[in-house]
Design an enzyme around this catalytic site. Sequence first.
Site, PDB file in Angstrom:
ATOM      1  CG  ASP A  64      44.276  40.511  40.468  1.00 19.37           C
ATOM      2  OD1 ASP A  64      43.440  40.029  39.307  1.00 19.37           O
ATOM      3  OD2 ASP A  64      46.086  40.602  40.056  1.00 19.37           O
ATOM      4  CE1 TYR A  66      38.079  42.077  35.116  1.00 18.16           C
ATOM      5  CE2 TYR A  66      36.620  44.006  35.477  1.00 18.16           C
ATOM      6  CZ  TYR A  66      37.574  42.709  35.553  1.00 18.16           C
ATOM      7  OH  TYR A  66      35.698  42.143  35.113  1.00 18.16           O
ATOM      8  CG  PHE A  77      33.658  39.614  39.292  1.00 14.62           C
ATOM      9  CD1 PHE A  77      34.341  38.459  38.205  1.00 14.62           C
ATOM     10  CD2 PHE A  77      33.214  39.223  40.748  1.00 14.62           C
ATOM     11  CE1 PHE A  77      34.502  37.151  39.185  1.00 14.62           C
ATOM     12  CE2 PHE A  77      33.860  38.295  41.173  1.00 14.62           C
ATOM     13  CZ  PHE A  77      35.346  37.386  40.118  1.00 14.62           C
ATOM     14  CG  HIS A 184      36.048  32.415  38.314  1.00  7.72           C
ATOM     15  ND1 HIS A 184      36.556  32.922  37.219  1.00  7.72           N
ATOM     16  CD2 HIS A 184      37.320  33.004  38.943  1.00  7.72           C
ATOM     17  CE1 HIS A 184      36.024  33.908  37.342  1.00  7.72           C
ATOM     18  NE2 HIS A 184      36.970  34.127  38.606  1.00  7.72           N
TER      19      HIS A 184
END
Length: 226
Positions: A64, A66, A77, A184
């Site tokens: 989702d 920031y 990202f 991740h």
Amino acid sequence: MTAPPFPPAAPPAGWADLAFFRDTWPEIAARLNGRDWLPGPERVFAALAMTPPGAVRVVILGQDPYPTPGHANGLAFSVTPETPLPRSLKNIYAEMQGDIGAAPANGDLSHWARQGVLLLNTSLSVLPGQAGVHAKWGWDRLARQAVARAQAERPLAFILWGAHAQKALAGLPRATDLVIETAHPSPLSARRGFFGSRPFSRVNDWLRARDDMPIDWALSQVPTAG
């Protein structure tokens, strides 16, 4: 926190006939209306607007936006150019340096999107300071529908970082697609298989093998064609 009412953001061209925009978006828009949410109506569909279905060549899936105001720019990202690199993006750039010997000058990944990298989150809205608060609103339907639409155009390269991305798109990659699944890039997991995975060179090798242009991952800005 409250904000002035807003007109629901229009679905980007090329994606507008997805069932999500008919069946789910009106309800989400109504729940967002009058609230202070990120990245806001101007950027909520930025990933789709910048990378139409026929242009998608690579899929990178985030979770989702920031939750810090001024950071998110609507791409997974990615952050606004003046924002310090978040920790996961620092690790992504560190892996890129080790993989291809270069990294972008800032955290704005718009130049990836312009080259056909679909930087989509599974949830496209968040409240300030409340990461994941809209994760169960039905946004994930858009991610799966958008990827399926892009797959109808050509084989795709999937870079799936972490269990969340891998679960969100489970069953969609085909034998003709490239699938890179690793841990991740978060500091909590990056050393469990993310570092050393070389996703950027692997994607470009795959694209070249298909007589397709490689992604210029490290360029700070790619001009829009035309």
